[in-house]
Design an enzyme around this catalytic site. Structure first.
Site, short mmCIF file in Angstrom:
data_model
loop_
_atom_site.label_atom_id
_atom_site.label_comp_id
_atom_site.label_asym_id
_atom_site.label_seq_id
_atom_site.Cartn_x
_atom_site.Cartn_y
_atom_site.Cartn_z
N ASP A 1 26.97 60.62 84.03
CA ASP A 1 26.22 61.62 84.78
C ASP A 1 24.78 61.09 84.95
OD1 ASP A 1 25.38 63.82 86.13
OD2 ASP A 1 26.25 65.26 84.76
C1 BGC Z 1 24.99 66.70 87.58
C2 BGC Z 1 26.29 66.23 88.19
C3 BGC Z 1 26.05 65.63 89.54
C4 BGC Z 1 25.02 64.51 89.40
C5 BGC Z 1 24.72 63.80 90.70
C6 BGC Z 1 23.92 65.65 87.62
O1 BGC Z 1 22.69 66.12 87.23
O2 BGC Z 1 25.22 67.10 86.24
O3 BGC Z 1 27.19 67.30 88.29
O4 BGC Z 1 27.25 65.16 90.09
O5 BGC Z 1 23.82 65.06 88.90
O6 BGC Z 1 23.98 64.56 91.55
#
Ligand code: BGC
Length: 768
Positions: free
Chosen positions: A321
């Site tokens: 993530d």
């Molecule tokens: C979130 C994810 C997301 C990623 C990319 C993160 O902060 O937890 O769900 O896909 O950002 O934007």
């Protein structure tokens, strides 16, 4: 229950044992099917891998956000209008061999801009790099292609869950895939198959709700819509099941914070939707950026290697993530520095790091490889998976499709699906004396902060991460007020604007306006937020909202409360004074229209709550709570609840057997009749209850559901089939066990008893 009927006392012992063995053998065969093109692709991958330097390999494992190749002051201050910075692009793609870019920078783009951005990125990657490997561009298209202006936006997952309609969810995902590919982005960071076990958590609305069976079924439907039969299709995208695992029940409710979840509960409540997504062939899994039981998912060898890779047999790409590897160090304090965090994450099994702002991850991984602390084989494993996905998506053959391949982008047909999804999600929670639907001639006051806001219809992840500028870009769509004026004529609608937390002045004006109308439509709920910006100190509706509601009710005019919110804010301070309550979740751009159509009776509501609506901020219980919580179980509205403008009667709940043994199939039927005077849709829900077990059982669990449509006086027989596995739970030793004993099968208010005759141990954990 644990007291099982001893096999040895049975006369047909041998036969029963054989059946059991056969059954176990059958359940062992739960692998994903291999793609016929796989070996050809594997050969191409190996050929390419052999030619790659360490730097090129590590570059493939690196994912950077669009800002890093944009003009402006890094990391956040991107220049407007957006322009690619050619020097930065060269540095990232050519010099540092970065294999993946993602995200939208600071806001959405028009479709043409996207086409240009992606074209330029792919042009550089496929013509100016040594091996001409295309870039894998990823994005959060979580409720439509939500980083593209004028795309078709849909209700957030929590609203889609309220439709209880897998084929509709699949249709929605097909459109999202189509419109995402239309901007040449082939990889979606969706669906969330997290299970929403805490309304405090800001990502409640990004899930399919609190029940893991509903999450599982709708997750599969969404996945099918995204990926179809092959992601090489120019209308399909690779999907990402996220966030593995146990993200949505932080102990404090605060995003990205600690969860304490024993392994057998992780397996019971959180693992099944991931297991099913893997079985259904999901191409990527994103890890949870928090920690569970003290171990950040990005450093959790057991969860990633043992469970995800070995048990579930996930062969696809594991992406970190956002900044989550660094967070192992600076947020969770589980590594001494960034380098050790990279080492932990690579050992755990991360294939691609969503870094997202610099090439530090690549540099550190190169160092670790040179120091032989990370092996070449380990790096090759990850690069193989990344290259494989690029081949599977057809990026080597055709990374770009001209816009005219996508004539249905933002079409009227797509808009109608969005409206339909919003209409099917809307859940009528209260309708005293059948107040709704309102007559079209009614004079209505509409007020409350959400009455004229696109933002509270759309929530976060809308044109920007926080969804804060939709009001300046969604002007061509209708707020609830605008939709109502359009439907009823301006002369029949009075509007009084209100702040989020209504001021005494707002309230006085609203009370005055109420004198001139027959009904009041009060629109409350939440404004938009995402992730940690959605942390709440208090789940109660704000004091200003409570005062507005109470004082409007005191006028004596019937109040219809419309909620647009991503999680259940507590409304018990005034709910009893509301004549009708309409839950619209975050219905998105067509929400205003959908709510209006429902209030005025053009749509018969059929949504059902995908979570338990709590009655108090300190009483956050689930429908599938334990018996010990029963005496305190009080809710505002129960899970699975939702009214219709017609009525349904249930009769003849029939089980084809009263005793269930290994290898048996249980068939349950029930007759459902529309006893009202208009056509309507009903979600038929089947629950099982375990009377007692060696591990305190839930009072009930959802096991099957289906949505049917009935004309007035029409009866349909609904048939469900269940297996012994449906009555199993995960023991504290992490085994899946169906314990012999007494169960109850419930459909609506009908109940039948069932006995499970044998203990059945489902040996292979991956088949849960
Ligand atoms: C979130 C994810 C997301 C990623 C990319 C993160 O902060 O937890 O769900 O896909 O950002 O934007």
């Amino acid at each position: 229950m644990s007291a099982h009927t001893a096999l040895t006392t049975q006369p047909n012992l041998m036969l029963r044992k054989l059946v059991l063995l056969f059954y176990i053998a059958l359940t062992l065969g739960c692998h994903t099917q291999s793609d016929p093109k796989t070996s050809e692709i594997d050969q191409k991958v190996e050929k390419l891998l052999k030619q790659m330097t360490l730097e090129e390999k590590v570059g493939q494992m690196t994912q950077l956000t669009l800002n890093v190749i944009s003009k402006g002051i890094l990391p956040y201050d991107v220049s407007e209008p957006h322009e690619i910075d050619e020097e930065r692009l060269q540095n990232v793609i050519v010099k540092n061999h970065v294999g993946s870019i993602f995200n939208a920078g600071n806001h959405a783009f028009e479709r043409d801009n996207w086409q240009q951005i992606i074209a330029r990125v792919q042009q550089v990657a496929t013509t100016q790099t040594r091996l001409k490997i295309p870039v894998l561009y990823g994005i959060d298209a979580v409720h439509g292609t939500n980083y593209t202006y004028h795309s078709t936006l849909f209700p957030h997952q929590i609203g889609l869950a309220a439709t209880w309609n897998p084929s509709l969810v699949e249709k929605v995902a097909e459109i999202v895939a189509y419109e995402t590919r239309a901007i040449n982005i082939p990889w979606n960071f969706s669906p969330s198959v997290d299970v929403a076990r805490s309304p405090l958590h800001s990502r409640f609305y990004e899930t399919f709700g609190e029940d893991n069976y509903l999450v599982k079924e709708l997750g599969k439907a969404m996945l099918k819509g995204y990926q179809g039969d092959t992601v090489a299709d120019k209308y399909k995208v690779a999907a990402t099941a996220k966030h593995f695992i146990g993200y949505t029940m932080p102990l404090s409710g605060i995003d990205r914070s600690s969860a304490w979840i024993p392994e057998h509960y992780l397996r019971e409540y959180f693992l099944p939707p991931f297991a099913d997504a893997v079985r259904a062939g999901v191409k990527a899994v994103m890890l949870n950026l928090s920690e569970i039981n003290g171990i950040p998912a990005h450093a959790n060898i057991y969860a990633v290697q043992e469970i995800l890779r070995k048990e579930l047999k996930f062969k696809g790409l594991i992406v970190s993530d956002w900044e989550a590897i660094r967070e192992v160090f600076f947020h969770h304090h589980v590594a001494a520095n960034d380098k050790e965090a990279v080492k932990l994450a690579i050992d755990a099994g991360v294939d691609m790091s969503m870094v997202p702002f610099d090439v530090m991850f690549s540099e550190l991984l190169i160092e670790l490889a040179k120091e032989k602390r990370v092996s070449t084989q380990r790096i090759d494993e990850s690069v193989r998976r990344i290259l494989k996905l690029k081949f599977e998506l057809g990026l080597f053959e055709q990374p770009l499709y001209p816009a005219d391949n996508y004539p249905k982008f933002a079409s009227e047909a797509f808009r109608q699906v969005s409206q339909h999804a919003a209409e099917e999600s809307i859940t009528l929670l209260k309708n005293e004396n059948n107040l709704l639907p309102l007559p079209k001639t009614a004079k209505v006051l509409i007020t409350g902060f959400a009455a004229n806001s696109m933002r509270s219809l759309n929530g976060g992840w809308t044109y920007t991460w926080q969804g804060h500028d939709i009001d300046s870009h969604g002007g061509y769509k209708h707020t609830i007020l605008e939709a109502m004026v359009q439907k009823m004529g301006a002369e029949n609608v009075r509007f009084v604007e209100s702040a989020f937390d209504s001021t005494p002045e707002n309230i006085t004006q609203a009370i005055a306006a109420a004198q001139e109308v027959d009904y009041i439509v009060l629109c409350l709920g939440e404004s938009s937020y995402a992730e940690n910006f959605g942390n709440v100190r208090d789940l109660n509706a704000s004091e200003g909202q409570v005062q507005l509601a109470r004082q409007l009710a005191a006028t004596g005019k019937p109040v219809i409360l419309v909620l647009t919110e991503g999680r259940p804010k507590i409304i018990s301070a005034f709910e009893s004074q509301m004549q009708a309550v309409v839950m619209a979740y975050l219905p998105s751009n067509e929400g205003g229209l959908a709510i209006t159509n429902m209030i005025f009776g053009e749509v018969n509501p059929s949504g059902k709550l995908p979570f338990t609506y709590p009655i108090a901020a300190n009483m956050l219980l689930h429908y599938d709570h334990k018996y010990s919580e029963n005496y305190a179980f009080e809710v505002q509205y129960p899970f699975g609840f939702g009214l219709s403008y017609t009525t349904f009667a249930y009769q003849n709940l029939t089980l084809d057997k009263k005793q269930l043994r290994a290898g048996d199939t249980l068939t349950v039927s029930v007759d459902v009749t529309n006893t009202g005077n208009r056509a309507g849709k009903e979600v038929v829900q089947l629950y099982s209850g375990d009377i007692f077990a060696s591990l305190a059982p839930s009072v009930k669990r959802l096991r099957r559901f289906t949505k049917i449509e009935l004309q007035p006086n029409e009866t349909k027989k609904v048939i469900f089939t269940l297996l012994p596995e449906d009555f199993a739970f995960i023991t504290p030793k992490n085994q899946k066990l169906a314990e012999a004993g007494a169960f109850e099968i419930t459909v609506a208010d009908l109940k039948e008893n069932l006995e499970l005759v044998d203990n059945i141990d489902f040996a292979e954990k991956s088949c849960q």
